[in-house]
Design an enzyme around this catalytic site. Structure first.
Site, PDB file in Angstrom:
ATOM      1  N   CYS A  27       0.848  -1.144  -0.132  1.00 20.96           N
ATOM      2  CA  CYS A  27      -0.133  -0.031   0.195  1.00 20.96           C
ATOM      3  C   CYS A  27       0.754   1.025   0.119  1.00 20.96           C
ATOM      4  CB  CYS A  27      -0.911   0.026   1.396  1.00 20.96           C
ATOM      5  SG  CYS A  27      -2.171   1.132   1.208  1.00 20.96           S
ATOM      6  N   ASP A  42      -5.857  -2.840  11.588  1.00 17.29           N
ATOM      7  CA  ASP A  42      -4.589  -1.654  11.538  1.00 17.29           C
ATOM      8  C   ASP A  42      -4.752  -1.269  13.335  1.00 17.29           C
ATOM      9  OD1 ASP A  42      -2.385  -0.318  10.974  1.00 17.29           O
ATOM     10  OD2 ASP A  42      -3.378   1.029   9.643  1.00 17.29           O
TER      11      ASP A  42
END
Length: 213
Positions: free
Chosen positions: A7, A126
């Site tokens: 990412c 996360d």
């Protein structure tokens, strides 16, 4: 095999390195306050380098409908990733496949969160940091209950040195990395670190397969 998402890419050479290393998905950050931010037009330029079966993922944080609409027009085959405070109705509004990020911390009810976002393709876990992700912080994996009713994407502070440990502990459907494959600056990836990360994931897959045999 565990899926791999790289990412926060901003450069052609980093996209090419991720593809060569075997990434399954490439993430583009559409959040203007991020150092890894790209515009819809820039994301589309980078996404055109992706071969078939490598998925472009566009990360949104409390984005306007206008920004999302322009990005969907620029990258129509994207997988959406909602990383802000979006409610289920907002995520479902576009009628497109999406990931929903959960910010893990003690006391967070992941099972309730996953049930609210039951239409999500997966829940991305996360660390709870100031801002919205990309902080390179590992959260306590023991906070993850065993019976999450959705596929899990493990994120948060992963790198080649700890991703195997995370995979063995969590057995995620996918892993997601950003800062763990960066060199000199945010948004500037290191081809060697990308390769090491992907190799570590594949080695962990072999360990898991051996344990299940």
């Amino acid at each position: 095999m565990t899926k791999i998402k790289i990412c926060g890419l901003t450069r052609e050479e980093d996209v090419d390195a991720a593809i060569e290393a075997g990434a399954d998905a490439i993430g583009f950050v559409m959040y203007e306050k991020s150092a890894r931010h790209v515009t819809p037009q820039r994301a589309a330029e980078l996404a055109r380098r992706l071969p078939p079966f490598v998925t472009p993922v566009c990360l949104y944080v409390n984005a306007s409908a206008d920004l999302i609409g322009r990005t969907l027009q620029a990258i129509p085959n994207q997988l959406m990733q909602f990383h802000g405070d979006e409610r289920p109705a907002a995520c479902n509004w576009f009628g497109r496949p999406y990931l929903r990020a959960a910010r893990m911390e003690p006391g967070f009810d992941l099972l309730d969160f996953a049930s609210q976002f039951s239409n999500a393709q997966a829940i991305l876990l996360d660390a709870h940091v100031e801002g919205y992700g990309g902080g390179g912080k590992v959260f306590d994996w023991s906070l993850i209950p065993a019976n999450v009713p959705s596929p899990v994407v493990l994120s948060g502070g992963l790198h080649a040195g700890n991703v195997a440990e995370g995979m063995l502990a969590v057995r995620p459907w996918a892993v997601d990395v950003s800062s763990g494959v960066e060199g000199a600056a945010k948004g500037i990836k290191d081809a060697a670190l990308i390769r090491q990360f992907c190799d570590a994931v594949r080695q962990a897959d072999q360990q898991i397969a051996a344990l299940q045999a």
